[in-house]
Design an enzyme around this catalytic site. Structure first.
Site, PDB file in Angstrom:
ATOM      1  N   GLU A   1     110.120  42.226  90.494  1.00  0.00           N
ATOM      2  CA  GLU A   1     110.091  41.548  89.190  1.00  0.00           C
ATOM      3  C   GLU A   1     111.336  41.963  88.438  1.00  0.00           C
ATOM      4  O   GLU A   1     111.590  43.134  88.295  1.00  0.00           O
ATOM      5  CB  GLU A   1     108.904  42.051  88.348  1.00  0.00           C
TER       6      GLU A   1
ATOM      7  N   SER B   1      93.578  38.907  91.032  1.00  0.00           N
ATOM      8  CA  SER B   1      93.542  37.523  91.539  1.00  0.00           C
ATOM      9  C   SER B   1      92.821  37.545  92.858  1.00  0.00           C
ATOM     10  O   SER B   1      92.937  38.512  93.621  1.00  0.00           O
ATOM     11  CB  SER B   1      94.929  36.987  91.874  1.00  0.00           C
TER      12      SER B   1
ATOM     13  N   GLU C   1      95.918  39.825  82.833  1.00  0.00           N
ATOM     14  CA  GLU C   1      95.264  39.590  84.125  1.00  0.00           C
ATOM     15  C   GLU C   1      95.067  40.925  84.847  1.00  0.00           C
ATOM     16  O   GLU C   1      95.970  41.747  84.890  1.00  0.00           O
ATOM     17  CB  GLU C   1      96.176  38.689  84.963  1.00  0.00           C
TER      18      GLU C   1
ATOM     19  N   ARG D   1     107.073  44.755  94.104  1.00  0.00           N
ATOM     20  CA  ARG D   1     107.425  43.449  93.527  1.00  0.00           C
ATOM     21  C   ARG D   1     108.785  43.561  92.845  1.00  0.00           C
ATOM     22  O   ARG D   1     108.946  44.379  91.934  1.00  0.00           O
ATOM     23  CB  ARG D   1     106.397  43.014  92.474  1.00  0.00           C
TER      24      ARG D   1
ATOM     25  N   ARG E   1      96.777  48.459  85.894  1.00  0.00           N
ATOM     26  CA  ARG E   1      96.283  47.600  84.806  1.00  0.00           C
ATOM     27  C   ARG E   1      94.834  47.923  84.472  1.00  0.00           C
ATOM     28  O   ARG E   1      94.418  47.839  83.317  1.00  0.00           O
ATOM     29  CB  ARG E   1      96.431  46.127  85.189  1.00  0.00           C
TER      30      ARG E   1
ATOM     31  N   ARG F   1     103.662  45.527  81.184  1.00  0.00           N
ATOM     32  CA  ARG F   1     102.552  45.418  82.157  1.00  0.00           C
ATOM     33  C   ARG F   1     102.990  45.122  83.578  1.00  0.00           C
ATOM     34  O   ARG F   1     102.191  44.776  84.428  1.00  0.00           O
ATOM     35  CB  ARG F   1     101.515  44.409  81.667  1.00  0.00           C
ATOM     36  N   HIS F   2     104.305  45.233  83.836  1.00  0.00           N
ATOM     37  CA  HIS F   2     104.798  45.046  85.206  1.00  0.00           C
ATOM     38  C   HIS F   2     105.481  46.317  85.706  1.00  0.00           C
ATOM     39  O   HIS F   2     106.225  46.947  84.969  1.00  0.00           O
ATOM     40  CB  HIS F   2     105.814  43.909  85.274  1.00  0.00           C
TER      41      HIS F   2
HETATM   42  P1  AMO Z   1      98.572  39.084  92.609  1.00  0.00           P
HETATM   43  O1  AMO Z   1      99.990  38.850  92.926  1.00  0.00           O
HETATM   44  O2  AMO Z   1      97.991  38.326  91.445  1.00  0.00           O
HETATM   45  O3  AMO Z   1      97.643  38.719  93.850  1.00  0.00           O
HETATM   46  O4  AMO Z   1      98.332  40.634  92.383  1.00  0.00           O
HETATM   47  C1  AMO Z   1      97.023  41.141  92.222  1.00  0.00           C
HETATM   48  C2  AMO Z   1      96.972  42.111  91.050  1.00  0.00           C
HETATM   49  O5  AMO Z   1      97.887  43.175  91.261  1.00  0.00           O
HETATM   50  C3  AMO Z   1      98.424  43.608  90.039  1.00  0.00           C
HETATM   51  N1  AMO Z   1      99.883  43.433  90.052  1.00  0.00           N
HETATM   52  C4  AMO Z   1     100.747  44.197  89.356  1.00  0.00           C
HETATM   53  N2  AMO Z   1     100.567  45.258  88.556  1.00  0.00           N
HETATM   54  C5  AMO Z   1     101.654  45.814  87.992  1.00  0.00           C
HETATM   55  N3  AMO Z   1     102.914  45.390  88.200  1.00  0.00           N
HETATM   56  C6  AMO Z   1     103.154  44.323  88.998  1.00  0.00           C
HETATM   57  N4  AMO Z   1     104.403  43.904  89.201  1.00  0.00           N
HETATM   58  C7  AMO Z   1     102.041  43.677  89.625  1.00  0.00           C
HETATM   59  N5  AMO Z   1     101.911  42.638  90.462  1.00  0.00           N
HETATM   60  C8  AMO Z   1     100.595  42.506  90.703  1.00  0.00           C
HETATM   61  C9  AMO Z   1      97.806  42.739  88.946  1.00  0.00           C
HETATM   62  C10 AMO Z   1      97.392  41.510  89.725  1.00  0.00           C
HETATM   63  O6  AMO Z   1      96.316  40.826  89.092  1.00  0.00           O
HETATM   64  N6  AMO Z   1      97.328  38.719  97.472  1.00  0.00           N
HETATM   65  C11 AMO Z   1      96.854  38.500  96.116  1.00  0.00           C
HETATM   66  C12 AMO Z   1      95.481  39.106  95.915  1.00  0.00           C
HETATM   67  C13 AMO Z   1      94.395  38.403  96.692  1.00  0.00           C
HETATM   68  O7  AMO Z   1      94.289  37.159  96.601  1.00  0.00           O
HETATM   69  O8  AMO Z   1      93.632  39.102  97.373  1.00  0.00           O
HETATM   70  C14 AMO Z   1      97.846  39.120  95.146  1.00  0.00           C
HETATM   71  O9  AMO Z   1      98.644  39.962  95.484  1.00  0.00           O
HETATM   72  O10 AMO Z   1      96.692  43.422  88.408  1.00  0.00           O
END
Ligand code: AMO
Length: 429
Positions: A212, A355, A352, A210, A403, A218-219
């Site tokens: 970001e 998802s 979170e 990602r 997380r 937390r990212h």
């Molecule tokens: P989403 O984008 O919410 O959903 O990601 C799912 C979970 O992945 C973790 N996560 C991260 N952890 C750390 N750093 C990040 N940058 C990061 N991005 C995401 C979180 C988050 O809740 N395709 C959907 C999932 C689905 O619907 O099956 C998805 O990727 O814990």
């Protein structure tokens, strides 16, 4: 044969150990060494007048964090760690550590997280850091076991892809011959395609990327996602599965990693199922009454809203029935109320965790959902085609491994739960 340090007891007569020199205390005629391996620490005591000359010479030359092989008789002694000490007839330096050390492994001198991550190989020698990764290993092992036991197939999907999964913003472009390519944000499209392939229950534990921009606790830019997808299932079924997994992971970690948890001073509170399921509309009401920022129906939950809700809920909970507008195109709108959809987030009071959703499995509806997000259906053709040839109804979720570990162990920063974190400023080690 050398034995793990934790297996040397006051009753052991003679032991040979391998390890690192954790601490040195030289009192003139008497010197004490603490020797550490990943299982524990033992005191090695040398009385210079009584010891062999080779032992005294090696002990004089050795520096902290050198690798040594020590053998000798074991004596019960109350004041020493583990109630025993080793009086050596052999003290061999296997690898001498340079001086000074970039980082104090014994933790007497505290170090900033950045310094620790720069010297991660040394930082990870600290028993508390080792313990975090023992727990992480246990968490992922338990999840594998549970999903295998429920009949899931473990799949691996490509990390180099041609199209965005979650929309176009958080992608890392890469040079891939003459084509445009990206690091994958999520196995989403591929796990859904395996529903069309008839696999019915799949999981993948792998990296997601990602882009970001912001630097938060937390990212990560490279994270580990635990993804599942299940055919002939709806959002309730996969929320039940997620809840079972969270409860079971906590309880299995508590049972199988007591030493690591003790090292971390963590008393695991196993969450109780069922987790509350809070419709988004109610969640927004609760959060907006507790924070200063303006928050209205249709807004995404920001950090402040998540924190306020977390304080109110005080335990794991789901937010359900999200506005269709703010969830990805693949979330299934309710047939009788298409303004909301069958998507959910699993929340820990701090953040979170996951998802998921029941997915759109109808081809034409999916095309219109993709287009309503301003995306081009053409670039999703490889994903859309399977929806024309027998796609079962299905649902799934993605759970962030870091997380999960971070919240379980109450770590202050997500980087503590990754060996070699990738963030905006960190590409090495
Ligand atoms: P989403 O984008 O919410 O959903 O990601 C799912 C979970 O992945 C973790 N996560 C991260 N952890 C750390 N750093 C990040 N940058 C990061 N991005 C995401 C979180 C988050 O809740 N395709 C959907 C999932 C689905 O619907 O099956 C998805 O990727 O814990």
């Amino acid at each position: 044969m050398a034995q793990p340090i934790s297996t040397v007891t006051p009753e052991t007569e003679y032991a040979e150990i391998h390890g690192w020199v954790h601490e040195i205390r030289d009192l003139g005629g008497l010197s004490f060494f603490l020797i550490r391996d990943r299982t524990g620490i033992i005191q090695v005591t040398i009385v210079k007048k009584k010891a062999l000359e080779a032992v005294v010479e090696a002990a004089k030359a050795v520096s902290r964090e050198s690798v040594v092989r020590v053998a000798g008789t074991v004596k019960g002694i109350e004041k020493a760690p583990g109630g025993r000490e080793l009086v050596p007839d052999t003290f061999e330096i296997i690898a001498l550590a340079a001086v000074p050390l970039p980082l104090d492994v014994s933790e007497k001198v505290p170090a900033e997280l950045d310094t620790r991550l720069d010297g991660r190989y040394l930082d990870a020698r600290r028993p508390r850091v080792t313990a975090v990764f023992q727990v992480r290993s246990c968490v992922l092992g338990v999840i594998h076991e549970l999903l295998y036991a429920e009949g899931f197939i473990n799949i691996q999907t490509p990390k180099v892809v041609a199209a965005a999964t979650e929309g176009g913003t958080e992608l890392f472009p890469i040079a891939y011959f003459e084509k445009e390519a990206f690091l994958n944000q999520s196995p989403q499209l591929y796990k859904q395609m395996m529903m069309a392939a008839g696999f019915e229950k799949v999981f993948e534990i792998g990296p997601i990327f990602r882009a970001e921009e912001h630097n938060t606790t937390r990212h990560l830019n490279e994270a580990t996602s635990i993804d599942v997808e299940v055919s002939f299932a709806d959002h309730h079924d996969v929320m039940d599965l997620l809840e079972r997994i969270i409860v079971e992971v906590y309880s299995r970690v508590a049972d199988t990693c007591p030493a690591a948890l003790a090292q971390l001073g963590t008393d695991l509170d196993v969450p109780k199922a069922p987790f509350p399921r809070l419709p988004y509309a109610e969640a927004i009401d609760i959060a907006s009454s507790r924070i200063e920022e303006d928050l209205a129906y249709g807004d995404d939950m920001g950090t402040a809203a998540e924190r306020a809700l977390g304080e109110e809920m005080g335990e794991h909970y789901f937010i359900t029935d999200w506005p269709t507008e703010i969830k990805p195109y693949y979330a299934m709108p309710y047939e009788d109320d298409p303004g909301i959809c069958k998507a959910f987030d699993l929340m820990h009071p701090r953040m979170e965790l996951s998802s998921g959703a029941q997915r759109v499995h109808d081809h034409d509806l999916l095309v219109s959902r993709i287009e309503s997000k301003g995306l081009s259906a053409e670039s999703f053709e490889f994903y859309l085609e399977p929806f024309r040839y027998g796609m079962p109804p299905h649902a799934g979720w993605g759970l962030g491994a870091e997380r999960l570990v971070m919240t379980m162990l109450d770590l202050p920063n997500i980087r503590e739960a990754v060996l070699f974190p990738r963030d905006r400023h960190r590409l090495t080690p």
